[in-house]
Design a protein around this motif. Structure first.
Motif, PDB file in Angstrom:
ATOM      1  N   ILE A 117      -6.001  -7.121  10.032  1.00 31.62           N
ATOM      2  CA  ILE A 117      -6.727  -6.216   9.131  1.00 31.62           C
ATOM      3  C   ILE A 117      -6.289  -6.450   7.687  1.00 31.62           C
ATOM      4  CG2 ILE A 117      -7.157  -3.802   8.524  1.00 31.62           C
ATOM      5  CD1 ILE A 117      -8.426  -4.607  11.168  1.00 31.62           C
ATOM      6  N   GLU A 118      -4.998  -6.649   7.480  1.00 28.77           N
ATOM      7  CA  GLU A 118      -4.487  -6.869   6.119  1.00 28.77           C
ATOM      8  C   GLU A 118      -5.041  -8.141   5.497  1.00 28.77           C
ATOM      9  OE1 GLU A 118      -0.221  -4.519   6.012  1.00 28.77           O
ATOM     10  OE2 GLU A 118      -0.220  -6.666   6.470  1.00 28.77           O
ATOM     11  N   LYS A 119      -5.376  -9.124   6.319  1.00 32.14           N
ATOM     12  CA  LYS A 119      -5.941 -10.374   5.796  1.00 32.14           C
ATOM     13  C   LYS A 119      -7.298 -10.154   5.142  1.00 32.14           C
ATOM     14  CE  LYS A 119      -3.656 -13.377   9.187  1.00 32.14           C
ATOM     15  NZ  LYS A 119      -3.858 -14.274  10.358  1.00 32.14           N
ATOM     16  N   HIS A 120      -7.936  -9.053   5.478  1.00 24.53           N
ATOM     17  CA  HIS A 120      -9.241  -8.727   4.904  1.00 24.53           C
ATOM     18  C   HIS A 120      -9.104  -7.936   3.597  1.00 24.53           C
ATOM     19  CE1 HIS A 120     -11.851 -10.043   8.273  1.00 24.53           C
ATOM     20  NE2 HIS A 120     -10.799  -9.761   9.022  1.00 24.53           N
ATOM     21  N   GLY A 121      -7.895  -7.871   3.062  1.00 27.24           N
ATOM     22  CA  GLY A 121      -7.685  -7.200   1.784  1.00 27.24           C
ATOM     23  C   GLY A 121      -7.234  -5.768   1.895  1.00 27.24           C
ATOM     24  N   PHE A 122      -6.859  -5.323   3.079  1.00 29.11           N
ATOM     25  CA  PHE A 122      -6.448  -3.938   3.267  1.00 29.11           C
ATOM     26  C   PHE A 122      -4.927  -3.757   3.250  1.00 29.11           C
ATOM     27  CE2 PHE A 122     -10.805  -3.654   4.577  1.00 29.11           C
ATOM     28  CZ  PHE A 122     -11.180  -2.373   4.209  1.00 29.11           C
ATOM     29  N   SER A 123      -4.214  -4.717   2.699  1.00 32.86           N
ATOM     30  CA  SER A 123      -2.770  -4.520   2.534  1.00 32.86           C
ATOM     31  C   SER A 123      -2.537  -3.569   1.368  1.00 32.86           C
ATOM     32  CB  SER A 123      -2.070  -5.851   2.257  1.00 32.86           C
ATOM     33  OG  SER A 123      -2.396  -6.336   0.963  1.00 32.86           O
ATOM     34  N   THR A 124      -1.417  -2.857   1.423  1.00 31.44           N
ATOM     35  CA  THR A 124      -1.091  -1.911   0.356  1.00 31.44           C
ATOM     36  C   THR A 124      -0.996  -2.618  -0.983  1.00 31.44           C
ATOM     37  OG1 THR A 124       0.099  -0.485   1.912  1.00 31.44           O
ATOM     38  CG2 THR A 124       0.606  -0.216  -0.427  1.00 31.44           C
ATOM     39  N   GLU A 125      -0.360  -3.771  -1.002  1.00 29.47           N
ATOM     40  CA  GLU A 125      -0.161  -4.499  -2.253  1.00 29.47           C
ATOM     41  C   GLU A 125      -1.491  -4.875  -2.897  1.00 29.47           C
ATOM     42  OE1 GLU A 125       1.210  -5.272   0.671  1.00 29.47           O
ATOM     43  OE2 GLU A 125       3.273  -4.585   0.311  1.00 29.47           O
ATOM     44  N   THR A 126      -2.428  -5.383  -2.091  1.00 31.57           N
ATOM     45  CA  THR A 126      -3.729  -5.793  -2.623  1.00 31.57           C
ATOM     46  C   THR A 126      -4.496  -4.611  -3.194  1.00 31.57           C
ATOM     47  OG1 THR A 126      -3.874  -7.621  -1.040  1.00 31.57           O
ATOM     48  CG2 THR A 126      -5.927  -6.888  -2.043  1.00 31.57           C
ATOM     49  N   CYS A 127      -4.515  -3.520  -2.444  1.00 30.51           N
ATOM     50  CA  CYS A 127      -5.259  -2.334  -2.893  1.00 30.51           C
ATOM     51  C   CYS A 127      -4.657  -1.743  -4.172  1.00 30.51           C
ATOM     52  CB  CYS A 127      -5.276  -1.280  -1.792  1.00 30.51           C
ATOM     53  SG  CYS A 127      -6.268  -1.742  -0.345  1.00 30.51           S
ATOM     54  N   ILE A 128      -3.339  -1.670  -4.240  1.00 33.78           N
ATOM     55  CA  ILE A 128      -2.694  -1.092  -5.420  1.00 33.78           C
ATOM     56  C   ILE A 128      -2.932  -1.960  -6.649  1.00 33.78           C
ATOM     57  CG2 ILE A 128      -0.454  -0.551  -6.465  1.00 33.78           C
ATOM     58  CD1 ILE A 128      -1.549   1.585  -4.562  1.00 33.78           C
ATOM     59  N   ARG A 129      -2.938  -3.267  -6.475  1.00 31.88           N
ATOM     60  CA  ARG A 129      -3.244  -4.147  -7.610  1.00 31.88           C
ATOM     61  C   ARG A 129      -4.634  -3.860  -8.167  1.00 31.88           C
ATOM     62  NH1 ARG A 129      -0.583  -8.338  -4.717  1.00 31.88           N
ATOM     63  NH2 ARG A 129      -2.592  -9.121  -3.960  1.00 31.88           N
ATOM     64  N   GLU A 130      -5.592  -3.574  -7.285  1.00 34.14           N
ATOM     65  CA  GLU A 130      -6.949  -3.270  -7.721  1.00 34.14           C
ATOM     66  C   GLU A 130      -6.983  -1.972  -8.527  1.00 34.14           C
ATOM     67  OE1 GLU A 130      -9.284  -3.244  -4.170  1.00 34.14           O
ATOM     68  OE2 GLU A 130      -9.538  -5.413  -4.141  1.00 34.14           O
ATOM     69  N   TYR A 131      -6.238  -0.980  -8.060  1.00 35.39           N
ATOM     70  CA  TYR A 131      -6.210   0.300  -8.778  1.00 35.39           C
ATOM     71  C   TYR A 131      -5.501   0.165 -10.128  1.00 35.39           C
ATOM     72  CZ  TYR A 131      -8.284   3.283  -5.230  1.00 35.39           C
ATOM     73  OH  TYR A 131      -9.172   3.878  -4.363  1.00 35.39           O
ATOM     74  N   GLU A 132      -4.411  -0.578 -10.167  1.00 38.30           N
ATOM     75  CA  GLU A 132      -3.697  -0.754 -11.430  1.00 38.30           C
ATOM     76  C   GLU A 132      -4.555  -1.512 -12.437  1.00 38.30           C
ATOM     77  OE1 GLU A 132      -0.006  -2.558 -10.288  1.00 38.30           O
ATOM     78  OE2 GLU A 132       0.960  -0.628  -9.889  1.00 38.30           O
ATOM     79  N   LYS A 133      -5.325  -2.485 -11.943  1.00 34.96           N
ATOM     80  CA  LYS A 133      -6.257  -3.192 -12.817  1.00 34.96           C
ATOM     81  C   LYS A 133      -7.330  -2.254 -13.331  1.00 34.96           C
ATOM     82  CE  LYS A 133      -9.390  -7.177 -12.885  1.00 34.96           C
ATOM     83  NZ  LYS A 133      -9.986  -8.287 -12.078  1.00 34.96           N
ATOM     84  N   LEU A 134      -7.833  -1.382 -12.460  1.00 34.03           N
ATOM     85  CA  LEU A 134      -8.844  -0.407 -12.861  1.00 34.03           C
ATOM     86  C   LEU A 134      -8.345   0.481 -13.979  1.00 34.03           C
ATOM     87  CD1 LEU A 134     -11.580   1.101 -12.288  1.00 34.03           C
ATOM     88  CD2 LEU A 134     -10.293   2.508 -10.651  1.00 34.03           C
ATOM     89  N   TYR A 135      -7.112   0.947 -13.867  1.00 29.71           N
ATOM     90  CA  TYR A 135      -6.549   1.861 -14.859  1.00 29.71           C
ATOM     91  C   TYR A 135      -5.964   1.146 -16.078  1.00 29.71           C
ATOM     92  CZ  TYR A 135      -6.853   5.138 -10.918  1.00 29.71           C
ATOM     93  OH  TYR A 135      -7.279   5.912  -9.871  1.00 29.71           O
TER      94      TYR A 135
END
Length: 368
Positions: free
Chosen positions: A347-365
């Motif tokens: 599942i994490e390989k599909h981008g659902f790892s914590t690290e990947t998701c948090i990077r997206e949010y930090e980029k958003l903000y």
């Protein structure tokens, strides 16, 4: 430090609330801090929000006193808007967009519109019309557009924005490692619930019409005809809780259905299940289907749920036009042919790892 005001959460520990608190737990709070604005007296995870350094601002509900509602919102933004670098609005519909209008008027620099549903929860014409009109206003006001799925983006944004792909699909932060299959936990929970030899069909979700619990009960009754040693495990709470329990009593199956109520360890209960059913009438995404796949469960999902939840072959989409007996047959057939194993890593390989998701949010903000 960036200060982000979140709007759109409720007192229910549903998907939107769980994702928000997961992000707050995991993000670098020396760089980003969340505050929360609600209409009402309760918000999920309030104690933890406070411990993590956030503030919960509580304003009145519109239904009780519309005039006071508008006055208090204007006062809040007039007094506090300069504190925030962004407002992050999680919407299931655009019946009312007062917070983003006031954020614009009082100078909040970043206004994020987050689409969290792909359908209406009402048949009232006035509210549906307001949604369509407000899509155009929100398109002018917001600075950033994100969605939990493409179908949610299509529902929430203007046709022009959707067709031009002027938005970003954000993966919901799901703590998949907590749900990875664990046979030891499975045996403990099944023993505690006296389910050692049973076939356990499970569901996790709020007891609301959209989750279609009545249909789940109908499917389970058909499952009992095929396997009398079946049990139904329902995790969650909500306004339809008592009516669902009453239906089970009227059908004489109350001794075969386990109601856990609201729990914080849904991952433990998923270990005890043998199959997962999710016949929602509509969904913006469906976080629990990701969790159920991580737990290695065969998932039987309505076609109203976005295709993005299918990360593995464990997911089968079934039409709600099909009979409960057909659902029951498919559940037993596929589950018997599926070997249970942990799927969190996949599942994490599909981008659902914590690290990947948090990077997206930090980029958003806008955090480095």
């Amino acid at each position: 430090m960036k200060r982000v005001l979140h709007y759109g959460l409720s007192g229910n520990k549903g998907g939107i609330e769980v994702v928000a608190i997961n992000v707050f737990r995991s993000i670098n709070r020396e760089k980003v801090l969340f505050d929360f604005l609600i209409s009402g007296e309760t918000i999920a995870f309030e104690e933890e929000i406070t411990k993590l350094g956030g503030t919960v601002y509580k304003l009145p509900k519109r239904r009780k006193n519309p005039l006071r509602y508008y006055v208090e919102y204007v006062r809040f933004f007039a007094k506090n808007a300069k504190k925030f670098d962004a407002i992050h609005c999680s919407y299931c519909s655009l019946y009312s967009i007062l917070p983003i209008i006031l954020a614009k008027v009082f100078g909040v620099p970043q206004i994020i519109l987050h689409a969290q549903s792909n359908s209406f929860d009402t048949k009232r014409f006035r509210l549906r019309l307001a949604h369509y009109i407000n899509r155009f206003l929100a398109d002018i006001i917001a600075t950033d557009f994100i969605a939990c799925s493409d179908s949610a983006g299509k529902f929430m944004f203007t046709r022009k924005r959707f067709e031009s792909q002027g938005y970003v699909v954000f993966r919901n932060l799901v703590m998949v490692r907590k749900f990875d299959f664990n046979e030891e936990v499975r045996n403990i929970v099944r023993k505690d619930l006296q389910l050692q030899n049973a076939f356990v069909l499970g569901h996790v979700g709020a007891f609301l019409p959209v989750k279609n619990h009545m249909f789940i009960i109908d499917v389970f009754c058909e499952l009992l005809k095929l396997n009398s040693n079946s049990r139904l495990l329902l995790v969650g709470d909500g306004r339809e809780f008592n009516s669902i329990k009453k239906k089970c009593e009227l059908l004489g199956i109350e001794d075969k259905v386990i109601f856990t109520g609201m729990v914080d360890n849904t991952y433990d209960y998923m270990q005890a299940m043998d199959a997962f059913i999710f016949p929602s009438l509509y969904e913006g995404f469906g976080n629990v289907v990701i969790e159920a796949q991580a737990a290695g469960l065969s998932c039987f999902v309505s076609e109203s749920v976005p295709n993005e939840v299918k990360l593995t072959d464990l997911v089968s989409f079934v039409s709600l036009d099909k009979s409960p007996s057909l659902w029951a047959e498919q559940i037993l057939d596929k589950t018997r042919r599926t070997q249970r194993r942990g799927m969190a890593a996949e599942i994490e390989k599909h981008g659902f790892s914590t690290e990947t998701c948090i990077r997206e949010y930090e980029k958003l903000y806008g955090v480095d």
